[in-house]
Design an enzyme around this catalytic site. Structure first.
Site, PDB file in Angstrom:
ATOM      1  N   GLY A  33     -10.508   1.129  12.790  1.00 28.63           N
ATOM      2  CA  GLY A  33      -9.890   1.329  14.105  1.00 28.63           C
ATOM      3  C   GLY A  33     -10.842   1.850  15.159  1.00 28.63           C
ATOM      4  O   GLY A  33     -10.844   1.368  16.304  1.00 28.63           O
ATOM      5  N   GLU A  36      -8.244  -5.833   5.057  1.00 31.61           N
ATOM      6  CA  GLU A  36      -8.103  -5.445   3.653  1.00 31.61           C
ATOM      7  C   GLU A  36      -6.931  -6.152   2.983  1.00 31.61           C
ATOM      8  O   GLU A  36      -6.990  -6.478   1.792  1.00 31.61           O
ATOM      9  CB  GLU A  36      -7.948  -3.928   3.562  1.00 31.61           C
ATOM     10  N   LYS A  54       3.185   0.951   3.275  1.00 34.19           N
ATOM     11  CA  LYS A  54       2.820  -0.154   4.165  1.00 34.19           C
ATOM     12  C   LYS A  54       2.962  -1.461   3.396  1.00 34.19           C
ATOM     13  O   LYS A  54       2.684  -1.510   2.199  1.00 34.19           O
ATOM     14  CB  LYS A  54       1.363  -0.005   4.629  1.00 34.19           C
ATOM     15  N   ARG A 112      -2.554  -2.169  -3.337  1.00 31.43           N
ATOM     16  CA  ARG A 112      -3.761  -1.406  -3.083  1.00 31.43           C
ATOM     17  C   ARG A 112      -3.657  -0.090  -3.860  1.00 31.43           C
ATOM     18  O   ARG A 112      -2.743   0.694  -3.652  1.00 31.43           O
ATOM     19  CB  ARG A 112      -3.911  -1.103  -1.592  1.00 31.43           C
ATOM     20  N   ASN A 168       0.879  -1.177   0.000  1.00 31.31           N
ATOM     21  CA  ASN A 168       0.000   0.000   0.000  1.00 31.31           C
ATOM     22  C   ASN A 168       0.912   1.221   0.000  1.00 31.31           C
ATOM     23  O   ASN A 168       1.433   1.623   1.035  1.00 31.31           O
ATOM     24  CB  ASN A 168      -0.907  -0.012   1.232  1.00 31.31           C
ATOM     25  N   HIS A 212     -12.803   2.845   0.502  1.00 32.11           N
ATOM     26  CA  HIS A 212     -12.847   1.768   1.508  1.00 32.11           C
ATOM     27  C   HIS A 212     -13.513   0.505   0.956  1.00 32.11           C
ATOM     28  O   HIS A 212     -14.057  -0.302   1.710  1.00 32.11           O
ATOM     29  CB  HIS A 212     -13.610   2.217   2.776  1.00 32.11           C
ATOM     30  N   ASP A 230      -7.357  12.442  16.849  1.00 38.04           N
ATOM     31  CA  ASP A 230      -7.393  11.049  17.290  1.00 38.04           C
ATOM     32  C   ASP A 230      -8.612  10.804  18.172  1.00 38.04           C
ATOM     33  O   ASP A 230      -8.808  11.486  19.181  1.00 38.04           O
ATOM     34  CB  ASP A 230      -6.108  10.717  18.060  1.00 38.04           C
ATOM     35  N   ALA A 231      -9.412   9.797  17.814  1.00 41.49           N
ATOM     36  CA  ALA A 231     -10.630   9.495  18.574  1.00 41.49           C
ATOM     37  C   ALA A 231     -10.319   9.152  20.026  1.00 41.49           C
ATOM     38  O   ALA A 231     -11.097   9.474  20.932  1.00 41.49           O
ATOM     39  CB  ALA A 231     -11.399   8.354  17.913  1.00 41.49           C
ATOM     40  N   HIS A 265     -17.445   1.713   8.307  1.00 45.09           N
ATOM     41  CA  HIS A 265     -15.990   1.713   8.489  1.00 45.09           C
ATOM     42  C   HIS A 265     -15.584   3.035   9.139  1.00 45.09           C
ATOM     43  O   HIS A 265     -15.659   4.091   8.514  1.00 45.09           O
ATOM     44  CB  HIS A 265     -15.289   1.558   7.130  1.00 45.09           C
ATOM     45  N   LEU A 266     -15.174   2.958  10.402  1.00 45.57           N
ATOM     46  CA  LEU A 266     -14.834   4.161  11.161  1.00 45.57           C
ATOM     47  C   LEU A 266     -13.362   4.120  11.563  1.00 45.57           C
ATOM     48  O   LEU A 266     -12.938   3.279  12.353  1.00 45.57           O
ATOM     49  CB  LEU A 266     -15.707   4.272  12.418  1.00 45.57           C
ATOM     50  N   ARG A 295     -10.970  15.472   8.170  1.00 44.52           N
ATOM     51  CA  ARG A 295     -11.807  15.865   7.028  1.00 44.52           C
ATOM     52  C   ARG A 295     -13.178  16.311   7.523  1.00 44.52           C
ATOM     53  O   ARG A 295     -13.731  15.743   8.453  1.00 44.52           O
ATOM     54  CB  ARG A 295     -11.967  14.698   6.051  1.00 44.52           C
TER      55      ARG A 295
END
Length: 397
Positions: free
Chosen positions: A329, A385, A17, A90, A10, A179, A281-282, A207-208, A240
């Site tokens: 994630g 993925e 990655k 990817r 990727n 995604h 970051d969540a 997808h979060l 975003r």
């Protein structure tokens, strides 16, 4: 039976990655990351059998090529080179040209490069990774798996914008969605958990992560998705903005903002980061919210509200609903976020199982809520993925 390993790559503009995947089991034999390309601190690190190793990238430039040379050396040193049967890449954008995984040749490579206007940050980096891998593995078949391909089954009414058709015909402006490999994977896994065939299942895949999107999947096919012409549309994300009145862009430009500063703000300074004025970051959002940070609480509320609204909207393209699937994630691990989204879906009859929700984290799947009204469940499924890329590459062999 001999093992068949696939090297999955990727390639980003400043990172790469990679993982070596057992195509029959999905097991990651090796996984790693090259990062900070173009900078003096460029490094490559990898994990093998629980041990992490890191090396500086000493080349002055051509960091993608150097990273892949290091990957070749690593694979050979671990004795896996004879088990490697393919390389899977990817690629973010396949436009309308690519509706499935393809074997890479000169023509395919040129077509991916030609689609760079649709994904100027991503496709050129993908091309760079492909060229480096072709040089490093000239005898191995190489395949491209596209983020957009799964969404090419969307009907015209779902992907068409309310703009002059000339813009679609001449410039390809439409909803593409992203995604795709993640939504594809979890929708198949959900059907298995429900003891259904893919063809009889109706799933809303959520997808979060730092990037986030929702996808309605009917009989295994994407019928609508929240990201659009670019990954900027749909849900609010880490940095975003998500859906936005396009008139705001004109307003800011008239106020003296440059085009670059507007889109830099919408892509990299909005979302969790912009609303909270704290972090993208969540995990940081949740920690700060517990400490009473008002900006973090607002970011949490906006995010969970928007996700729930999209889930409810995606009942429209489905004949029925069998499952809502949380992945990515945040979707796999952020318990308070899942709880709040389910709470926002109370009109649809969803009731959280708090114990099950607590258990379905950190790589664990599980059903976390049920709706007697719809005869549906909410579940958590970790995405994979890389396995999709490896498996589809081997299938084409």
């Amino acid at each position: 039976m001999p093992k068949s390993f696939v090297l999955v790559i990727n390639s980003g503009s400043s990172s790469l990655k990679f993982a070596v995947i057992d195509s029959s089991t999905g097991e990651e034999v090796i996984s790693g990351l090259g990062e900070c390309f173009g900078l003096a601190e460029a490094v490559i690190s990898w994990k093998h059998q629980g041990t992490k190793t890191q090396h500086e990238i000493k080349a002055k430039d051509n960091h993608h090529e150097y990273a892949i040379e290091q990957i070749v050396t690593l694979i050979e040193s671990l004795g896996h080179s004879k088990q490697l049967v393919a390389v899977g890449h990817r690629i973010v954008h396949g436009g309308e040209k690519f509706t499935s995984t393809v074997r890479i040749d000169d023509k395919v490579l040129a077509e991916i490069d030609a689609l760079s206007s649709l994904a100027p940050l991503h496709n050129p980096a993908g091309v760079k990774g492909i060229k480096a891998a072709l040089n490093a593995f000239p005898s191995l078949p190489q395949f491209a798996v596209f983020d957009t391909a799964f969404h090419q089954s969307m009907p015209d009414k779902a992907f068409t914008y309310g703009i002059p058709q000339q813009l679609y015909k001449e410039h390809g402006i439409r909803r593409y969605g992203f995604h795709g490999t993640s939504h594809y994977y979890v929708s198949r896994e959900a059907a298995k958990m429900l003891s259904q065939t893919v063809e009889e299942s109706n799933i809303i895949s959520v997808h979060l992560g730092n990037g986030a999107s929702v996808c309605a999947v009917s009989a295994g096919r994407s019928v609508d998705t929240s990201m659009g012409f670019t990954p900027l549309a749909g849900l609010m994300m880490g940095t975003r903005c998500g859906d936005l009145d396009s008139g705001i862009i004109e307003f800011l430009i008239k106020k003296g903002w440059s085009q670059e500063s507007v889109f830099e703000t919408l892509n990299k300074k909005s979302g969790f980061l912009g609303v909270s004025e704290l972090t993208s970051d969540a995990r940081g959002i949740l920690e700060a919210m517990e400490e009473g940070h008002k900006g973090a609480k607002l970011a949490f509320d906006v995010f969970t509200y928007r996700v729930a609204k999209y889930i409810a909207a995606y009942l429209v393209p489905l004949d029925k609903l069998d499952a809502i699937v949380f992945t990515g994630g945040i979707g796999e691990n952020a318990l308070p976020i899942r709880s709040e989204i389910i709470k926002n879906l109370k009109l649809l009859g969803f009731v959280e199982d708090a114990v099950a929700n607590q258990a379905a984290r950190f790589g664990q799947s599980g059903i976390i809520a049920k709706s007697e009204l719809l005869g549906a469940v909410a579940m958590v499924i970790p995405t994979n993925e890389e396995y999709v890329i490896a498996k589809q590459s081997v299938e084409l062999l």
